[in-house]
Design a protein around this motif. Structure first.
Motif, PDB file in Angstrom:
ATOM      1  N   ALA A  32       0.844  -1.211   0.000  1.00 42.00           N
ATOM      2  CA  ALA A  32       0.000   0.000   0.000  1.00 42.00           C
ATOM      3  C   ALA A  32       0.874   1.255   0.000  1.00 42.00           C
ATOM      4  CB  ALA A  32      -0.927  -0.004   1.218  1.00 42.00           C
ATOM      5  N   SER A  33       1.884   1.294   0.878  1.00 43.85           N
ATOM      6  CA  SER A  33       2.743   2.492   0.960  1.00 43.85           C
ATOM      7  C   SER A  33       3.435   2.750  -0.373  1.00 43.85           C
ATOM      8  CB  SER A  33       3.829   2.330   2.023  1.00 43.85           C
ATOM      9  OG  SER A  33       3.303   1.775   3.172  1.00 43.85           O
ATOM     10  N   ARG A  34       3.966   1.682  -0.955  1.00 45.43           N
ATOM     11  CA  ARG A  34       4.697   1.853  -2.222  1.00 45.43           C
ATOM     12  C   ARG A  34       3.765   2.344  -3.330  1.00 45.43           C
ATOM     13  NH1 ARG A  34       9.826  -0.417  -2.322  1.00 45.43           N
ATOM     14  NH2 ARG A  34      10.310  -1.427  -0.357  1.00 45.43           N
ATOM     15  N   ALA A  35       2.560   1.768  -3.385  1.00 48.13           N
ATOM     16  CA  ALA A  35       1.610   2.179  -4.427  1.00 48.13           C
ATOM     17  C   ALA A  35       1.197   3.639  -4.232  1.00 48.13           C
ATOM     18  CB  ALA A  35       0.391   1.257  -4.412  1.00 48.13           C
ATOM     19  N   HIS A  36       1.016   4.075  -2.963  1.00 51.09           N
ATOM     20  CA  HIS A  36       0.692   5.490  -2.716  1.00 51.09           C
ATOM     21  C   HIS A  36       1.813   6.384  -3.245  1.00 51.09           C
ATOM     22  CE1 HIS A  36      -2.968   4.985  -0.497  1.00 51.09           C
ATOM     23  NE2 HIS A  36      -2.409   4.303   0.483  1.00 51.09           N
ATOM     24  N   MET A  37       3.067   5.981  -2.971  1.00 47.68           N
ATOM     25  CA  MET A  37       4.214   6.797  -3.415  1.00 47.68           C
ATOM     26  C   MET A  37       4.235   6.917  -4.930  1.00 47.68           C
ATOM     27  SD  MET A  37       7.472   6.236  -0.983  1.00 47.68           S
ATOM     28  CE  MET A  37       7.560   4.486  -0.940  1.00 47.68           C
ATOM     29  N   GLU A  38       3.891   5.813  -5.600  1.00 50.79           N
ATOM     30  CA  GLU A  38       3.905   5.843  -7.074  1.00 50.79           C
ATOM     31  C   GLU A  38       2.808   6.746  -7.641  1.00 50.79           C
ATOM     32  OE1 GLU A  38       3.664   1.795  -8.424  1.00 50.79           O
ATOM     33  OE2 GLU A  38       5.597   1.327  -7.487  1.00 50.79           O
ATOM     34  N   LYS A  39       1.662   6.812  -6.964  1.00 49.98           N
ATOM     35  CA  LYS A  39       0.496   7.486  -7.565  1.00 49.98           C
ATOM     36  C   LYS A  39       0.226   8.895  -7.059  1.00 49.98           C
ATOM     37  CE  LYS A  39      -1.014   4.024 -10.078  1.00 49.98           C
ATOM     38  NZ  LYS A  39      -0.473   3.850 -11.351  1.00 49.98           N
ATOM     39  N   ILE A  40       0.703   9.233  -5.887  1.00 48.09           N
ATOM     40  CA  ILE A  40       0.215  10.473  -5.253  1.00 48.09           C
ATOM     41  C   ILE A  40       0.446  11.722  -6.098  1.00 48.09           C
ATOM     42  CG2 ILE A  40       2.305  10.800  -3.813  1.00 48.09           C
ATOM     43  CD1 ILE A  40      -0.565  11.628  -1.958  1.00 48.09           C
ATOM     44  N   ASP A  41       1.582  11.791  -6.758  1.00 48.19           N
ATOM     45  CA  ASP A  41       1.873  13.000  -7.533  1.00 48.19           C
ATOM     46  C   ASP A  41       0.956  13.082  -8.763  1.00 48.19           C
ATOM     47  OD1 ASP A  41       3.449  15.370  -7.689  1.00 48.19           O
ATOM     48  OD2 ASP A  41       4.371  14.497  -9.482  1.00 48.19           O
ATOM     49  N   THR A  42       0.731  11.950  -9.418  1.00 47.41           N
ATOM     50  CA  THR A  42      -0.158  11.929 -10.597  1.00 47.41           C
ATOM     51  C   THR A  42      -1.584  12.305 -10.191  1.00 47.41           C
ATOM     52  OG1 THR A  42       1.127  10.024 -11.299  1.00 47.41           O
ATOM     53  CG2 THR A  42      -0.887  10.465 -12.533  1.00 47.41           C
ATOM     54  N   ILE A  43      -2.048  11.718  -9.102  1.00 47.85           N
ATOM     55  CA  ILE A  43      -3.434  11.973  -8.652  1.00 47.85           C
ATOM     56  C   ILE A  43      -3.620  13.449  -8.296  1.00 47.85           C
ATOM     57  CG2 ILE A  43      -5.006  11.521  -6.689  1.00 47.85           C
ATOM     58  CD1 ILE A  43      -5.124   9.259  -8.647  1.00 47.85           C
ATOM     59  N   THR A  44      -2.633  14.002  -7.590  1.00 53.98           N
ATOM     60  CA  THR A  44      -2.742  15.399  -7.165  1.00 53.98           C
ATOM     61  C   THR A  44      -2.663  16.336  -8.375  1.00 53.98           C
ATOM     62  OG1 THR A  44      -1.650  14.705  -5.148  1.00 53.98           O
ATOM     63  CG2 THR A  44      -1.884  17.051  -5.452  1.00 53.98           C
ATOM     64  N   SER A  45      -1.734  16.042  -9.288  1.00 56.39           N
ATOM     65  CA  SER A  45      -1.620  16.882 -10.495  1.00 56.39           C
ATOM     66  C   SER A  45      -2.917  16.830 -11.292  1.00 56.39           C
ATOM     67  CB  SER A  45      -0.483  16.395 -11.393  1.00 56.39           C
ATOM     68  OG  SER A  45       0.692  16.289 -10.654  1.00 56.39           O
ATOM     69  N   THR A  46      -3.547  15.659 -11.339  1.00 56.46           N
ATOM     70  CA  THR A  46      -4.810  15.502 -12.078  1.00 56.46           C
ATOM     71  C   THR A  46      -5.892  16.437 -11.534  1.00 56.46           C
ATOM     72  OG1 THR A  46      -4.287  13.193 -12.513  1.00 56.46           O
ATOM     73  CG2 THR A  46      -6.587  13.818 -12.777  1.00 56.46           C
TER      74      THR A  46
END
Ligand SMILES: Nc1ncnc2c1ncn2[C@@H]1O[C@H](COP(=O)(O)OP(=O)(O)OP(=O)(O)O)[C@@H](O)[C@H]1O
Ligand SMILES: [Mg+2]
Length: 327
Positions: free
Chosen positions: A45-59
């Motif tokens: 879960a932690s690793r997946a959050h790290m991978e996605k958080i910037d994309t999700i926020t930029s979106t």
């Protein structure tokens, strides 16, 4: 005020932008990575959050057509939840706070779930009873006002969503199983095939217990062959779902009687369940409130709303990681 909400407490990476309590944009990534394990694996879960958080926020910035500098507040879940997962959201929020000098507030995830009600139903009369019914929690709170909560009863073992997920594992569904069980139950031809017991927790409070229900299902299935289970999966799902709903309804009634409060709001992932909505509607009719189904499971919108309401009350607080936090 424009608020960014960030949610990473469990297995959803989500962000949303709200302006004065209205959603401008939201995005969510639900981690499918866990389905093969039958539950959430914290490290994954932690690793997946790290991978996605910037994309999700930029979106959400792009969709709302705003720049981070226009934000009045960043709201982030900081408790309760998985420590490593929460840390990703908190670190990201603090990074933006440092880079842009925007105020930041920690949000209790359960207050976030309750805030989904204020997002969809600003007219909800106070006080009300909030049934928080999710993957990790099942509790009834007396909500005097936003920010003023008193727990009237809670689960002594499993949460209702957890019970759906564990039952799903026994019945051959992948994680999370609540939605699949509801869909299967809708096909039942003999919903009275079996009746599962609903535990009554001793003591004066409307507390819940779901671990016995899971065990009852396990023993019921033990001496049934595959053919019987295949033929009756929908009937079994229906009986299981009914037992969970009965327990939630009974305790809500006790809480309503004890507190004298008739208005009920139901939040958290299990509040998506259509049968639950229908059955509680028979008991509480016009006094019953739900968020939109899309705002019941974890989402950044509810965290942003909690931040907005905190800002209005002057009760912002600096984020503080607290995985075991209570409301
Ligand atoms: N239609 C449905 N019927 C029953 N349960 C459902 C339904 N849809 C989702 N759920 C359940 O909701 C849970 C997820 O809800 P949510 O995202 O609010 O929980 P969580 O964030 O993991 O837990 P918590 O909020 O307590 O930390 C899962 O257990 C899932 O099976
Ligand atoms: Mg949740």
């Amino acid at each position: 005020m424009i608020v960014l909400g960030i949610e990473t407490s469990c297995d959803e990476t989500s962000a949303a932008v709200l302006e004065d309590g209205k959603i401008l944009s939201s995005a969510i990534y639900s981690q499918a990575e866990h389905s093969q394990f039958g539950g959430v694996v914290p490290e994954i879960a932690s690793r997946a959050h790290m991978e996605k958080i910037d994309t999700i926020t930029s979106t959400v910035f792009r969709q709302a057509d705003i720049s981070p500098r226009e934000l009045g507040l960043i709201a982030v879940s900081d408790s309760p939840g998985l420590a490593g997962a929460l840390l990703v959201g908190i670190s990201y929020a603090l990074g933006m706070h440092t880079a842009y000098g925007i105020p930041v507030s920690g949000i209790n995830h359960l207050e976030g779930h309750i805030s989904a009600l204020f997002l969809n139903h600003p007219e909800i009369p106070l006080p009300f009873l909030a049934l928080v019914v999710s993957g990790g929690h099942t509790a009834i709170y007396h909500v005097e006002a936003f920010g003023k909560y008193r727990c009237l009863g809670q689960t002594v073992d499993d949460a209702a969503g957890e019970a759906f997920d564990k039952a799903g594992k026994l019945l051959g569904f992948s994680y999370p199983a609540g939605r699949a069980i509801e869909q299967e139950a809708a096909k039942a031809t003999d919903p009275d095939l079996v009746r599962f017991p609903v535990a009554k927790v001793s003591g004066p409070n409307p507390d819940f217990s779901f671990s016995g229900l899971k065990t009852a299902l396990k023993y019921y299935l033990k001496d049934k062959d595959e053919g019987f289970i295949d033929t009756n999966r929908a009937n079994i799902c229906s009986a299981f779902q009914r037992a969970v709903i009965d327990s939630l309804r009974k305790n809500l009634l006790i809480a309503a009687q004890k507190s004298g409060v008739r208005t009920v709001g139901v939040v958290g992932g299990v509040a998506c369940n259509g049968k639950l909505r229908e059955e509680l509607g028979k008991t509480f009719s016009k006094d019953l409130y739900f968020p939109l189904p899309s705002l019941c499971c974890d989402n950044g919108d509810m965290i942003a709303m909690a931040g907005y309401l905190r800002a209005q009350r002057g009760s912002l607080r600096f984020p503080r990681l607290n995985p075991a936090g209570t409301l």
